[in-house]
Design a protein around this motif. Structure first.
Motif, PDB file in Angstrom:
ATOM      1  N   ILE A 151     -12.616 -23.529  28.301  1.00 60.21           N
ATOM      2  CA  ILE A 151     -12.995 -23.727  27.604  1.00 60.21           C
ATOM      3  C   ILE A 151     -11.985 -23.810  26.442  1.00 60.21           C
ATOM      4  N   GLN A 188     -12.554 -23.288  20.173  1.00 59.32           N
ATOM      5  CA  GLN A 188     -14.095 -23.331  19.516  1.00 59.32           C
ATOM      6  C   GLN A 188     -14.965 -23.550  20.695  1.00 59.32           C
ATOM      7  N   ASN A 216     -22.305 -28.913  25.902  1.00 58.26           N
ATOM      8  CA  ASN A 216     -21.231 -29.105  24.993  1.00 58.26           C
ATOM      9  C   ASN A 216     -22.034 -29.386  23.722  1.00 58.26           C
ATOM     10  N   SER A 248     -21.757 -24.663  18.836  1.00 55.03           N
ATOM     11  CA  SER A 248     -20.786 -23.582  20.187  1.00 55.03           C
ATOM     12  C   SER A 248     -20.688 -21.763  20.150  1.00 55.03           C
ATOM     13  N   THR A 272     -15.634 -25.097  23.108  1.00 50.76           N
ATOM     14  CA  THR A 272     -16.339 -26.337  23.823  1.00 50.76           C
ATOM     15  C   THR A 272     -15.807 -26.602  25.328  1.00 50.76           C
ATOM     16  N   SER A 274     -13.470 -27.647  28.266  1.00 55.50           N
ATOM     17  CA  SER A 274     -12.598 -28.914  28.031  1.00 55.50           C
ATOM     18  C   SER A 274     -12.092 -29.357  29.913  1.00 55.50           C
TER      19      SER A 274
END
Length: 504
Positions: free
Chosen positions: A362, A365, A495, A499, A367, A369
């Motif tokens: 992640i 932030q 996502n 968050s 999310t 990734s």
């Protein structure tokens, strides 16, 4: 299995034989309880208390078609069908005092007729909006023509009527307006009544049935219907207008969301949408593949300048703006493979169960990734990280945060990046003050990856269940196992939600 039954498979032509219902626990608690109830009913019906339910796999007990009204057992979820249990020629007289089989058959036929009448009513109600619209148009036309013919003006203007019939015409006009107002009120009540009936008979999980954000969140895991509609439109773009089943594209999409969100058995979902289990399986496989293709772009590795501009304050205080990714693994329970090599490869000493393991990365932030392919639960965190392709995404001076089990400092170093993990006490009496402070700083921010993993698994409970072995293998004509598609789709949908990491 029936006492006194003389039917034989090799001798009697035209007679079918059916095994006693098996009890499995990989389709959810509701399915398990229903299968258990049916097996108990079978054993009670055939009066075989000597049969041990746990030993059914070691014996080939069967019931022939002579013991069913229609010649075969009913589907699992059709509990009102007389053939849900064997009822004919059972070889004993225990059931002689109960209701005759013919009564059960008549009851079931009445139930089928009620369902058919219900379907006919739904078809009729589809025409209600058109009829109501015609009624309202007719009323409005009458009232408009009346007002236009009298040329009534409000305020300073006057009514252009014949003076000789002024009083009579005025009374007639008022009575007609009053009559039309009553008629309009009547039709408004009728519209409201028909609209309520129409809403009570909406098709299952159509777009009109999503009446609140709570309803949407419960069934999809997404916060509101507007977001659900955007996701559906993006996935369904390019699909032909007419599907291959009687379900709309949105209903097919919702069947997959129910599978991911609640891990309902395919048979139960097919029961909700009035299709066969085989059709529902094909729908879920088709849409999972399409959702994986269309939504995978939501899982992307951000550019360095974007990361640094949006770096949360809790990371800046300890590591500046150089944190690129926080990584951790999570495991999903699987059924025990029959193949010994596969059984050994999926065994997890940490979970004490057969599992598959996924590496998740992640951003600071919050999310997701990076999502790796699924590996057997026996593989180490270091080996999985080296083979996943995550290291190739790192840039010089990037910082990677991980747990103690990720012994990948050398691998990260080859990409000119740095690894930060909590300090070890091995060979020491205690940690130094510097190590304690650094470990506390890492723990305060590394916990976010565990929160994200927990969020994904809580939103989509299919990742909390024990998945079938068939999810781990590639199907004919495909090169990606179904479990990889499921994990990527669940992470992509997560996502789209808020968050878990605060920016301030």
């Amino acid at each position: 299995a029936v006492i006194g039954c003389s039917s034989r498979s090799g001798r009697d032509k035209g007679i079918s034989f059916y095994k006693l219902p098996a009890v499995t626990d990989h389709q959810g608690q509701m399915d398990f309880e229903l299968r258990r109830k049916r097996l108990d009913g079978y054993l009670a019906a055939i009066s075989r208390d000597d049969i041990d339910p746990s030993s059914l796999e070691d014996h080939d007990y069967r019931v022939c078609s002579k013991h069913f009204v229609s010649g075969k057992p009913a589907p699992l979820y059709r509990t009102n069908d007389p053939d849900w249990l064997p009822t004919l020629n059972l070889g004993h007289s225990k059931r002689s005092a109960t209701v005759p089989v013919s009564v059960h058959v008549e009851r079931y036929e009445r139930l089928v007729q009620r369902e058919r009448r219900k379907d006919a009513l739904e078809e009729m109600l589809k025409e209600v909006p058109v009829i109501v619209s015609q009624f309202i148009d007719e009323i409005v036309t009458k009232e408009t023509s009346l007002i236009a013919s009298q040329e009534i003006e409000i305020g300073k203007q006057y009514v252009k009527v014949d003076v000789r019939h002024k009083e009579t015409t005025k009374c007639d006009s008022e009575s007609k307006v009053e009559s039309l107002q009553k008629e309009l009120a009547y039709y408004k009540l009728k519209v409201n009544s028909l609209t309520k009936q129409l809403n009570d008979h909406l098709p299952p999980f159509c777009e009109e049935s999503f009446i609140s954000d709570e309803y949407t969140l419960f069934h999809t895991g997404l916060p509101n219907f507007k977001l659900v509609k955007v996701v559906f439109d993006h996935i369904a773009k390019g699909l032909p207008a007419d599907g291959t089943t009687k379900l709309s594209h949105f209903q097919e999409f919702m069947s997959v969301m129910l599978k991911l969100r609640m891990n309902l058995p395919n048979e139960f979902i097919s029961f909700l949408f009035y299709v066969s289990p085989a059709t529902m399986s094909r729908i879920i496989l088709k849409w999972l593949k399409r959702m994986d293709t269309r939504l995978s772009g939501l899982i992307r590795w951000p550019e360095r300048d974007v990361l640094r501009k949006t770096m949360p304050e809790c990371f800046k205080a300890s590591f500046g703006s150089k944190v690129a990714v926080i990584i951790d693994c999570f495991e999903i329970f699987t059924e025990r493979p029959s193949n010994l090599l596969a059984r050994a490869a999926t065994w997890s000493n940490y979970k004490h169960h057969n599992t598959c393991k996924v590496l998740l990365g992640i951003t600071p932030q919050g999310t997701i990734s990076f999502v790796s392919e699924c590996w057997g639960g026996r593989v180490s965190d270091k080996f999985l990280t080296d083979k996943s392709g995550l290291l190739q995404k790192l840039l010089p001076a990037d910082i990677v945060l991980a747990d103690r089990g990720f012994d990948i400092a050398e691998s990260v170093g080859t990409m000119q990046a740095r690894l930060h993990i909590p300090a070890f006490t091995k060979g020491k009496n205690q940690l130094t003050a510097t190590e304690v402070e650094e470990t506390r700083s890492i723990a305060n921010v590394r916990i976010h990856v565990e929160r994200v993993i927990g969020c994904v698994r809580q939103k989509f409970t299919i990742l909390q269940s024990t998945i079938p072995i068939t999810f781990l293998t590639t199907r004919k004509g495909e090169d990606v196992p179904l479990i990889d598609r499921i994990v990527r789709v669940c992470c992509a949908l997560t996502n789209l939600c808020d968050s878990v990491v605060p920016f301030d």
